[in-house]
Design a protein around this motif. Structure first.
Motif, PDB file in Angstrom:
ATOM      1  N   TYR A   1       0.968  -1.168  -0.020  1.00  0.00           N
ATOM      2  CA  TYR A   1       0.083  -0.072  -0.081  1.00  0.00           C
ATOM      3  C   TYR A   1       0.978   1.272   0.115  1.00  0.00           C
ATOM      4  O   TYR A   1       1.868   1.081   0.575  1.00  0.00           O
TER       5      TYR A   1
ATOM      6  N   ASN B   1      -6.839   4.312   7.118  1.00  0.00           N
ATOM      7  CA  ASN B   1      -8.298   4.074   6.772  1.00  0.00           C
ATOM      8  C   ASN B   1      -8.600   3.180   5.805  1.00  0.00           C
ATOM      9  O   ASN B   1      -9.780   2.869   5.174  1.00  0.00           O
ATOM     10  N   VAL B   2      -7.847   1.988   5.506  1.00  0.00           N
ATOM     11  CA  VAL B   2      -8.355   0.833   4.875  1.00  0.00           C
ATOM     12  C   VAL B   2      -9.094   0.043   5.595  1.00  0.00           C
ATOM     13  O   VAL B   2      -8.684  -0.560   6.656  1.00  0.00           O
TER      14      VAL B   2
ATOM     15  N   TYR C   1     -11.823   1.578   1.157  1.00  0.00           N
ATOM     16  CA  TYR C   1     -11.151   2.867   1.713  1.00  0.00           C
ATOM     17  C   TYR C   1     -12.303   3.806   2.531  1.00  0.00           C
ATOM     18  O   TYR C   1     -13.227   3.931   1.884  1.00  0.00           O
TER      19      TYR C   1
ATOM     20  N   CYS D   1     -13.230   7.049   3.813  1.00  0.00           N
ATOM     21  CA  CYS D   1     -12.780   8.666   3.424  1.00  0.00           C
ATOM     22  C   CYS D   1     -13.026   9.452   4.908  1.00  0.00           C
ATOM     23  O   CYS D   1     -13.526   9.146   5.664  1.00  0.00           O
TER      24      CYS D   1
ATOM     25  N   THR E   1      -5.030   6.459  -2.169  1.00  0.00           N
ATOM     26  CA  THR E   1      -5.953   5.897  -1.422  1.00  0.00           C
ATOM     27  C   THR E   1      -6.628   4.843  -1.726  1.00  0.00           C
ATOM     28  O   THR E   1      -7.244   3.851  -1.230  1.00  0.00           O
ATOM     29  N   CYS E   2      -6.527   4.412  -3.106  1.00  0.00           N
ATOM     30  CA  CYS E   2      -7.328   3.430  -3.692  1.00  0.00           C
ATOM     31  C   CYS E   2      -6.296   2.475  -4.404  1.00  0.00           C
ATOM     32  O   CYS E   2      -6.694   2.129  -5.690  1.00  0.00           O
TER      33      CYS E   2
END
Length: 158
Positions: A61, A77-78, A120, A122, A147-148
């Motif tokens: 990641y 945040n995952v 994710y 947000c 983030t993705c």
């Protein structure tokens, strides 16, 4: 000043469209599908297809984000992470004991591509929100690539 911004944007777009298609890509090409239909609920779902070889595989990641001054990719945040074969069979994975941004899995024999699913969570839109995060509501959203995305260990993206 607005003309200068327009000129920079126009030149960047010109060079990107003209020369980027002729640059060779080293390493595997990932297919990333992002589903932001639940952004109003502060959720983004990503489906990443990763070409690979059978055997051990390390998946990362993003840890170092452009514009940040430390290894602070928003891993916290995952909310969901799954790895499976293209036909949907789950592949067991284990987080690395030292590098928390890395997971290990064993790709089964005969498999040359896997799928990673990433959910994710947000952040809330805020005046002082960091520019590398993803956030939004039912009207507008800001989605940042880091983030993705997950990617296999391999050549650097220099």
């Amino acid at each position: 000043m607005p003309f200068r911004r327009f000129l920079v944007l126009a030149l960047t777009a010109f060079f990107e469209l003209t020369f980027a298609q002729h640059l060779p890509a080293d390493g595997p090409t990932l297919q990333v599908d992002v589903d932001a239909r639940e952004l109003a609920r502060r959720l983004v779902h990503a489906d990443i297809r990763i070409p690979c070889q059978p055997g051990p595989l390390r998946i990362w990641y993003p840890k170092w984000i452009p514009g940040c001054h430390g290894a602070d990719g928003p891993l916290q945040n995952v909310g969901g992470f799954r790895v499976e074969t293209i036909d949907g069979k789950p592949i067991q994975w284990k987080r690395d004991d030292v590098e928390l941004f890395c997971v290990h899995c064993d790709v089964p024999t005969g498999v040359n591509e896997i799928r990673a699913h990433l959910d994710y969570i947000c952040n809330e839109p805020a005046v002082l929100a960091a520019g590398y995060l993803s956030y939004g509501n039912s009207s507008v959203g800001v989605l940042n690539w880091n983030t993705c995305l997950v990617y296999p260990e391999g050549p650097t993206a220099q």
